[in-house]
Design a protein around this motif. Sequence first.
Motif, short mmCIF file in Angstrom:
data_model
loop_
_atom_site.label_atom_id
_atom_site.label_comp_id
_atom_site.label_asym_id
_atom_site.label_seq_id
_atom_site.Cartn_x
_atom_site.Cartn_y
_atom_site.Cartn_z
N UNK A 301 -20.71 97.09 6.15
CA UNK A 301 -21.98 96.56 5.64
C UNK A 301 -21.69 95.38 4.71
N UNK A 302 -21.86 94.20 5.23
CA UNK A 302 -21.50 92.99 4.50
C UNK A 302 -22.61 92.48 3.57
N UNK A 303 -23.85 92.88 3.83
CA UNK A 303 -24.98 92.26 3.11
C UNK A 303 -25.60 93.18 2.06
N UNK A 304 -24.78 93.95 1.38
CA UNK A 304 -25.29 94.82 0.32
C UNK A 304 -25.86 93.97 -0.82
N UNK A 305 -26.98 94.38 -1.38
CA UNK A 305 -27.59 93.63 -2.48
C UNK A 305 -26.75 93.76 -3.74
N UNK A 306 -26.95 92.85 -4.67
CA UNK A 306 -26.22 92.92 -5.95
C UNK A 306 -26.62 94.16 -6.73
N UNK A 307 -27.88 94.55 -6.64
CA UNK A 307 -28.30 95.77 -7.33
C UNK A 307 -27.54 96.98 -6.79
N UNK A 308 -27.40 97.05 -5.47
CA UNK A 308 -26.65 98.14 -4.86
C UNK A 308 -25.19 98.10 -5.30
N UNK A 309 -24.60 96.92 -5.33
CA UNK A 309 -23.18 96.80 -5.70
C UNK A 309 -22.96 97.18 -7.16
N UNK A 310 -23.86 96.79 -8.03
CA UNK A 310 -23.72 97.15 -9.45
C UNK A 310 -23.82 98.66 -9.61
N UNK A 311 -24.74 99.29 -8.90
CA UNK A 311 -24.85 100.75 -8.96
C UNK A 311 -23.56 101.42 -8.46
N UNK A 312 -22.95 100.85 -7.42
CA UNK A 312 -21.71 101.42 -6.90
C UNK A 312 -20.56 101.26 -7.89
N UNK A 313 -20.51 100.12 -8.57
CA UNK A 313 -19.50 99.91 -9.62
C UNK A 313 -19.71 100.91 -10.75
N UNK A 314 -20.97 101.15 -11.12
CA UNK A 314 -21.27 102.13 -12.16
C UNK A 314 -20.82 103.53 -11.72
N UNK A 409 -17.56 93.79 -5.34
CA UNK A 409 -18.28 92.54 -5.61
C UNK A 409 -18.04 91.50 -4.51
N UNK A 410 -16.83 91.44 -3.99
CA UNK A 410 -16.50 90.39 -3.01
C UNK A 410 -16.54 90.85 -1.56
N UNK A 431 -0.90 86.76 -8.33
CA UNK A 431 -1.66 86.49 -7.11
C UNK A 431 -3.03 87.15 -7.15
N UNK A 432 -3.06 88.38 -7.68
CA UNK A 432 -4.35 89.07 -7.77
C UNK A 432 -5.29 88.35 -8.72
N UNK A 433 -4.78 87.96 -9.88
CA UNK A 433 -5.62 87.23 -10.86
C UNK A 433 -6.18 85.96 -10.24
N UNK A 434 -5.34 85.26 -9.48
CA UNK A 434 -5.80 84.02 -8.84
C UNK A 434 -6.86 84.31 -7.79
N UNK A 435 -6.68 85.41 -7.04
CA UNK A 435 -7.67 85.76 -6.02
C UNK A 435 -9.00 86.15 -6.65
N UNK A 436 -8.95 86.89 -7.76
CA UNK A 436 -10.18 87.29 -8.45
C UNK A 436 -10.94 86.05 -8.94
N UNK A 437 -10.22 85.12 -9.52
CA UNK A 437 -10.86 83.90 -10.02
C UNK A 437 -11.55 83.12 -8.90
N UNK A 438 -10.89 83.06 -7.75
CA UNK A 438 -11.42 82.26 -6.63
C UNK A 438 -12.35 83.06 -5.72
N UNK A 439 -12.18 84.39 -5.69
CA UNK A 439 -12.87 85.19 -4.69
C UNK A 439 -14.21 85.77 -5.08
N UNK A 440 -14.52 85.78 -6.38
CA UNK A 440 -15.82 86.33 -6.79
C UNK A 440 -16.94 85.38 -6.37
N UNK A 441 -17.99 85.86 -5.71
CA UNK A 441 -19.10 85.00 -5.29
C UNK A 441 -19.76 84.32 -6.49
N UNK A 442 -20.28 83.13 -6.28
CA UNK A 442 -20.87 82.34 -7.37
C UNK A 442 -22.10 83.01 -7.96
N UNK A 443 -22.79 83.85 -7.18
CA UNK A 443 -24.00 84.50 -7.69
C UNK A 443 -23.74 85.92 -8.18
#
Length: 491
Positions: A301-314, A409-410, A431-443
């Motif tokens: 499921x690629x199109x999860x909403x941000x609200x859904x993703x935040x709840x999953x992180x919680x 998130x990504x 490498x992970x730090x660099x991927x996190x910086x570049x890989x997080x979506x702008x929104x």
Amino acid sequence: MEALGNVLQIAETIYSLCEKASSNKQQCSRLQKRIQMLLLTAKQLRKQSDKSEDLNEVLMELELTLRNARCWVAKYSQRAWWRKVLQANGIREEFDLINDRLKDAAENISLLMVAEQRGNFLEFFDEKHRKRQNQKDIDDDLKDLKDYLTNEMRPICDKVDHVAEKLEDADASVNHILKQMEKLTLLSLEGIRTPWNIAELRVTDLKRGELVIEKPTHYLYRGEYHKGPVAIKVLKGQLIKDQDFVKKTFQAEIKTMKKFECVNILRLYGICIDNSKSEPCYSLVMEFCEKGTLRDLLNREKALSWMRRVHMVLDAARALYRLHQTELKAILHGSLSSSKFLVDGTYCLKLSGFELSKTESSMRKSANAEKRKESIEWAYIAPETLENINAYDKRSEVYSLGVVFYEIASGKVPLEGLPAPEGNLDEIHQKLRAEVEAGLPSDCPAVLCDIIKKSVESDPNNRLTAGVIVDLLMSHLNQQDSRPPSPEASV
């Protein structure tokens, strides 16, 4: 001290709401007393200038907890709260979290007190005692709710009877309306969680269904237990025949497992020993999560909403907080990754991978020989642990959790395709730090970006605790609840 002033101001609002409570009155009253005890002690400590800096740090963390407590009381202290339950499951979970965070604050404040005063102070926040009180409060509040619903529905029933007299198909109409009312009542009680009862189960109580997956160490079936869906893990390989030893190990381990009771920890129903054949057949019975692992879900499921993703992180943060907060000496999971979180039909995350491990080992003749040789998931290992395998603690697990947050998130697999490192282990972290910086979506929500980046900090001391992460996410969601509804953005 500005922090104390802010805390006192929020506390006054909570007291006012608690005193006006018409629902969850017992829980509100207990919450108010705990906050008052904390702040009374904080006021006394403020007079000691040598402790002001440490106290200020505790109060800044407490301020966020109290903001979440204020939101809880505002939502669930009025009669209309039961209608909100239709949209907000887990009232008790949220209340328990707030009280656990108050206990954390109490432990931090107690470190600033003289030794002889600590015992009586911490006794007020004792977890076992508090949970017994909470259960009694919930039982009382639930009775109050049932009485209220009964009184609310009586006029409706009278009207139904009156209308039914004028209808040709009266019985069908009455039955339909009464069923709808019963359904509404049951829905309104969804927020009340039933306690875990981990036990030895009879073979006749289980119904084994389709095979979900086969692994070198076990088969996993979908099944039924008392007409409810469960996962049945049937062990493979050479199994031990000493059932008394297995049962003794199981009884000892469930005492620990019951401490992990939480909606975000995979629920265990127990073990089943089938002696119908020449060799014993051992099964572990647990909650069934129809959406599979978190990694599977993110791939699917690629199109999860941000609200859904935040709840999953919680959800993920709450699970780890439950482990870390359970004992004075933290319980560690040991191998956190996205494959260790399962997802149920409501997208709620459940942490697995450590339940009844001693019991399962006791069932095997040679546990080590049966274990699958899995490749090490290097991306999840904190840099200090890469350098020294013994340098593993709560902060190391927060790092692993931060990597899981990044996946949520990504949607990406962290450091996908990374081969086993040779030589410079620090390169993995860089490498992970660099991927996190570049890989997080702008929104990506700012609070989530901040949590992820702080969780994977190189220095363990700069990482957030699981409790603070929970506070930050709950606060973010509370702010979202208070805003007018708007379309949810998707990744």
